[in-house]
Design an enzyme around this catalytic site. Structure first.
Site, PDB file in Angstrom:
ATOM      1  N   HIS A  24     -18.153  -0.911   0.625  1.00  0.00           N
ATOM      2  CA  HIS A  24     -17.295  -0.523   1.749  1.00  0.00           C
ATOM      3  C   HIS A  24     -17.615   0.901   2.184  1.00  0.00           C
ATOM      4  CE1 HIS A  24     -14.828  -3.455  -0.688  1.00  0.00           C
ATOM      5  NE2 HIS A  24     -14.981  -4.078   0.467  1.00  0.00           N
ATOM      6  N   HIS A  38     -11.616   5.895   0.403  1.00  0.00           N
ATOM      7  CA  HIS A  38     -10.854   5.451   1.580  1.00  0.00           C
ATOM      8  C   HIS A  38      -9.642   6.333   1.864  1.00  0.00           C
ATOM      9  CE1 HIS A  38     -13.371   1.993   1.788  1.00  0.00           C
ATOM     10  NE2 HIS A  38     -12.881   1.405   0.724  1.00  0.00           N
ATOM     11  N   ASP A  45     -20.927   2.150  -2.600  1.00  0.00           N
ATOM     12  CA  ASP A  45     -19.941   1.082  -2.628  1.00  0.00           C
ATOM     13  C   ASP A  45     -20.196   0.164  -1.433  1.00  0.00           C
ATOM     14  OD1 ASP A  45     -16.939   0.770  -3.985  1.00  0.00           O
ATOM     15  OD2 ASP A  45     -16.970   0.038  -1.914  1.00  0.00           O
ATOM     16  N   ASP A  66     -19.262  -3.507  -6.211  1.00  0.00           N
ATOM     17  CA  ASP A  66     -18.892  -4.603  -5.307  1.00  0.00           C
ATOM     18  C   ASP A  66     -20.044  -4.993  -4.380  1.00  0.00           C
ATOM     19  OD1 ASP A  66     -18.668  -2.152  -4.035  1.00  0.00           O
ATOM     20  OD2 ASP A  66     -16.542  -2.360  -3.574  1.00  0.00           O
TER      21      ASP A  66
END
Length: 300
Positions: free
Chosen positions: A159, A120, A157, A234
């Site tokens: 995200h 990110h 991931d 996750d």
């Protein structure tokens, strides 16, 4: 030999009640050593990054703000962390670990970073618990030294790897592939070279079918000579932030698919751990440990 980047600074203390599970960075290597998946000799402590390596992908104005701890309250909230000198040192160490993992992967076929996967982090800002983008920094390092010509980022991931997508949006040497929750963070997605948005509750079978089909296609079409694997756990059904429906066994199969395809195609691969926020730390550790077990069994 499976080389694994780890340092005591990975488990940097955060304010009580902070939702990022730093303790996993100490518990995971302890678990792997105790069960015999790795030994102390597999671990290495990363060096520090040099400024040139950071500025290859991050803007100098942002780097100066970071080392001077000059974040506004809004920038600190966006990063998810209370900014500190120790936190910046931690991030620099993690990023150097991924660079060194890349060197070891060229030698042994695979290497792992107990932390990392900081996808990110943008060229000019921090987001979502990520200050510097280890996958981007290590990718550019390989390209600049001529140690790779075509890199595939496999970001699994939950995200989207929005920072990595932004950094490499016009870089032909890096192909960014992200399979992520459609309705999860970040709300405003960047454009990866290939994005596969997933519905809430996506289960093992649906997830693995999509992964196998797309990964095989990308290996044929992109023809990478190096892979960076963001192996966040996750994606688990138990994850507090994930919203997908994978079991621990499904997550393990995901890792086996990625490592097996890399091994079959003789492509060096580095895995960075990424996120994991299940209520029970045992679920996080088991899923992360499976990534190491898979790499060890497939490559060695």
């Amino acid at each position: 030999m499976l080389k694994v980047a780890w340092s005591e600074i990975y488990n940097h203390p955060l304010p009580e009640g902070h939702r990022f599970p730093m303790e996993k960075y100490d518990l995971l290597p302890e678990q792997l050593i105790r069960e015999g998946t790795i030994s102390e000799s597999n671990l290495f402590r990363p060096r520090k990054l040099v400024e040139k390596e950071i500025l290859a992908v991050h803007e100098e104005s942002y780097w100066q703000k970071l080392i001077n701890l000059d974040f506004s309250r809004q920038e600190e909230r966006r990063s998810g962390f209370p900014i500190s000198e120790k936190l910046v040192e931690r991030e620099i160490t993690i990023n150097a670990g991924t660079i060194q993992c890349a060197e070891f992967a060229l030698q042994y076929g695979v290497a792992m970073n107990i932390a990392g996967g900081t996808h990110h982090a943008f060229s000019n800002r921090a987001e979502g618990f990520c200050l510097l983008n280890d996958i981007a920094i290590a990718s550019q390092y390989l390209l600049d030294l001529g140690k790779a010509n075509r890199i595939l980022v496999v970001d699994l991931d939950v995200h989207q790897g929005n920072g990595t997508a932004e950094i490499f949006h016009d870089q032909s040497g890096v192909f960014t592939f992200s399979m992520h929750g459609e309705h999860n963070y970040p709300i405003q997605k960047e454009k990866s070279d290939l994005d596969i948005p997933l519905k809430d509750g996506t289960n093992d079978n649906a997830y693995l079918e999509l992964l196998i089909k797309n990964l095989k296609h990308l290996l044929e079409e992109v023809q990478p000579d190096f892979i960076f694997f963001q192996s966040g756990v996750d994606v688990l059904k138990t994850d507090k932030l994930g919203r997908l429906g994978l079991s621990i066994q499904g997550c393990k199969k995901r890792d086996e698919v990625v490592f097996s395809e890399a091994k079959r195609a003789n492509i060096p691969i580095v895995a960075s751990m990424g996120g994991g926020y299940s209520e029970n730390i045992k679920d996080i550790l088991e899923a992360h440990a499976n990534t190491y077990r898979s790499a060890q069994s497939i490559f060695f």
